[in-house]
Design a protein around this motif. Structure first.
Motif, mmCIF file in Angstrom:
data_model
loop_
_atom_site.group_PDB
_atom_site.id
_atom_site.type_symbol
_atom_site.label_atom_id
_atom_site.label_comp_id
_atom_site.label_asym_id
_atom_site.label_seq_id
_atom_site.Cartn_x
_atom_site.Cartn_y
_atom_site.Cartn_z
ATOM 1 N N VAL A 121 1.445 3.209 -1.302
ATOM 2 C CA VAL A 121 0.379 4.033 -1.883
ATOM 3 C C VAL A 121 1.005 5.014 -2.869
ATOM 4 O O VAL A 121 1.952 5.732 -2.519
ATOM 5 N N ILE A 122 0.482 5.011 -4.073
ATOM 6 C CA ILE A 122 0.911 6.005 -5.055
ATOM 7 C C ILE A 122 -0.065 7.175 -5.003
ATOM 8 O O ILE A 122 -1.277 6.986 -5.130
ATOM 9 N N VAL A 123 0.476 8.362 -4.757
ATOM 10 C CA VAL A 123 -0.346 9.575 -4.742
ATOM 11 C C VAL A 123 -0.073 10.288 -6.066
ATOM 12 O O VAL A 123 1.006 10.829 -6.282
ATOM 13 N N ARG A 124 -1.065 10.236 -6.923
ATOM 14 C CA ARG A 124 -0.898 10.713 -8.300
ATOM 15 C C ARG A 124 -1.544 12.084 -8.459
ATOM 16 O O ARG A 124 -2.729 12.245 -8.150
ATOM 17 N N GLU A 125 -0.766 13.051 -8.955
ATOM 18 C CA GLU A 125 -1.342 14.367 -9.257
ATOM 19 C C GLU A 125 -2.311 14.145 -10.415
ATOM 20 O O GLU A 125 -1.973 13.541 -11.415
ATOM 21 N N ASN A 126 -3.527 14.641 -10.263
ATOM 22 C CA ASN A 126 -4.619 14.195 -11.128
ATOM 23 C C ASN A 126 -5.160 15.283 -12.042
ATOM 24 O O ASN A 126 -6.153 15.056 -12.734
ATOM 25 N N SER A 127 -4.563 16.466 -12.029
ATOM 26 C CA SER A 127 -5.236 17.564 -12.735
ATOM 27 C C SER A 127 -4.426 18.134 -13.893
ATOM 28 O O SER A 127 -4.963 18.896 -14.692
#
Ligand code: ATP
Length: 354
Positions: A121-127
């Motif tokens: 799972v890639i947890v991507r910072e989205n902001s």
């Protein structure tokens, strides 16, 4: 449960319809109350009807729903006056503070994958990060002082690093307990160094999780060579976008790559892929990515509201998609013969099986 349904562009209407069908079927099979769907406009149709790819009426309506499913947008093809604005998906993520983008990539039995054991799972910072169209309070972090000079600003803040690190560590704690921090601190020691260091600080709160860090270029190479080595990866916005396309393809096709955009209070299902305009309208698109994204949304809602029917519905969607692949049924991007609607019918039939 009221859920927004945003078709978007290209293959959007086809895959959004397919996602809705399996969600309805799974919620019913799990004994839940029918979903109250709220169709909303974005993209070319919104430009035709409201002269705006993301009308205020859509944003206002999203305030009144529990969560929503977002189809892809093809903003590069919008008329010039609508192309410069923040892309609709980015604008929605920003407005609702959807700071985490959770992007799993896993291989399925029955599907030929370049990386047959991939399950990460890639947890991507989205902001913030290098996504200059949304990392500013006002205006854009990308600008062009002269015709021949273009510049962009990357933004990394301790607060955003902390909250995405917590998200990633929580997820890793519930999986194989391995987390890789992906950065590029060797050439960007301040921005990417801050990202890496804050993630390591947060690691102290999760002693059961084994943590390592890598440069993003090394991760790209390592993913191709040994994707199965990874469990959870946490990374900056643009790196996460690129690596998750790679991971999706390694698992068989971009058409498999699911994703959830979320905060503690809001969530949006959105496939990793784009509008794929070349195959739009041909009933050929792979709907699995958005169906699996919708399952993630059901799980997020079920967890937030402690509703077991939604958790069961999520599991039913995931199992039914996997069982359909296992039966050798797949769309053309995976080398199969099924159309979008045939694949969806097969998933719906399997949603009821125990
Ligand atoms: P974006 O930048 O909006 O993510 P993109 O430029 O990366 O879009 P996509 O629209 O994702 O491009 O398409 C990339 C390739 O993958 C195209 O060849 C497209 O046909 C294919 N593709 C994408 N999604 C699907 C899908 N659901 N089913 C089948 N093929 C797909």
């Amino acid at each position: 449960m009221r859920l927004g349904l945003i078709d978007g562009d290209g293959i959007g209407p086809e895959v959004v319809r397919a996602a809705r069908q399996v969600v309805d079927e799974a919620v019913s099979a799990a004994g839940g109350a029918p979903i109250d769907w709220v169709p909303l406009l974005m993209g070319h149709r919104a430009i035709e009807e409201h002269s705006d790819p993301l009308p205020e009426s859509t944003l206002t309506a999203l305030d009144g729903v529990d969560a929503w499913i977002l189809g892809p947008h093809d903003n590069a093809a919008y008329p010039a006056e609508h192309r410069t604005a923040v892309a609709p998906g980015g604008a929605i993520r920003k407005r609702f503070g959807l700071y985490a983008n959770i992007r799993p990539a896993r291989a399925f039995t029955g599907i030929r994958a370049t990386a047959p054991k991939i399950d990460l799972v890639i947890v991507r910072e989205n902001s913030e990060g290098f996504y200059a169209d949304r990392n500013m309070f006002a205006g854009s972090g990308e600008f062009r002082p002269t015709e021949d000079v273009a510049m962009m600003v990357g933004v990394v803040t301790r607060q955003a690093c902390e909250r995405i690190a917590h998200e990633a560590f929580r997820l890793a704690s519930a999986r194989r307990k391995r987390l890789t921090i992906v950065h590029k601190a060797n050439v960007l020691p301040m921005t990417m160094g801050l990202f890496r260091d804050v993630c390591y600080e947060i690691a102290h709160a999760y002693p059961g999780v084994e943590v390592t860090d890598e440069h993003v270029d090394a991760t790209a190479a390592h993913l191709v060579r040994a994707a199965a080595d990874y469990d959870v990866l946490v990374t900056e916005n643009l790196f996460g976008d690129i690596l998750s396309d790679l991971a999706g393809e390694l698992s068989g096709s971009l058409g498999l790559a699911a994703s959830l955009n979320c905060s503690a209070t809001h969530a949006m299902a959105q496939a990793v892929h784009g509008a794929a305009p070349t195959i739009a309208g041909h009933n050929r698109a792979n709907p699995a990515a958005l169906q699996l994204s919708s399952a993630m949304l059901l799980r997020w809602l079920g967890t937030r509201d402690s509703k077991s029917t939604l958790l069961h519905a999520a599991e039913r969607v995931e199992r039914a998609v996997a069982a359909t692949f296992e039966a050798g049924i797949a769309t053309a991007d995976l080398g199969g013969l099924a159309s979008t609607s045939e694949f969806t019918e097969q998933v719906c039939a399997r949603v009821h099986r125990r």
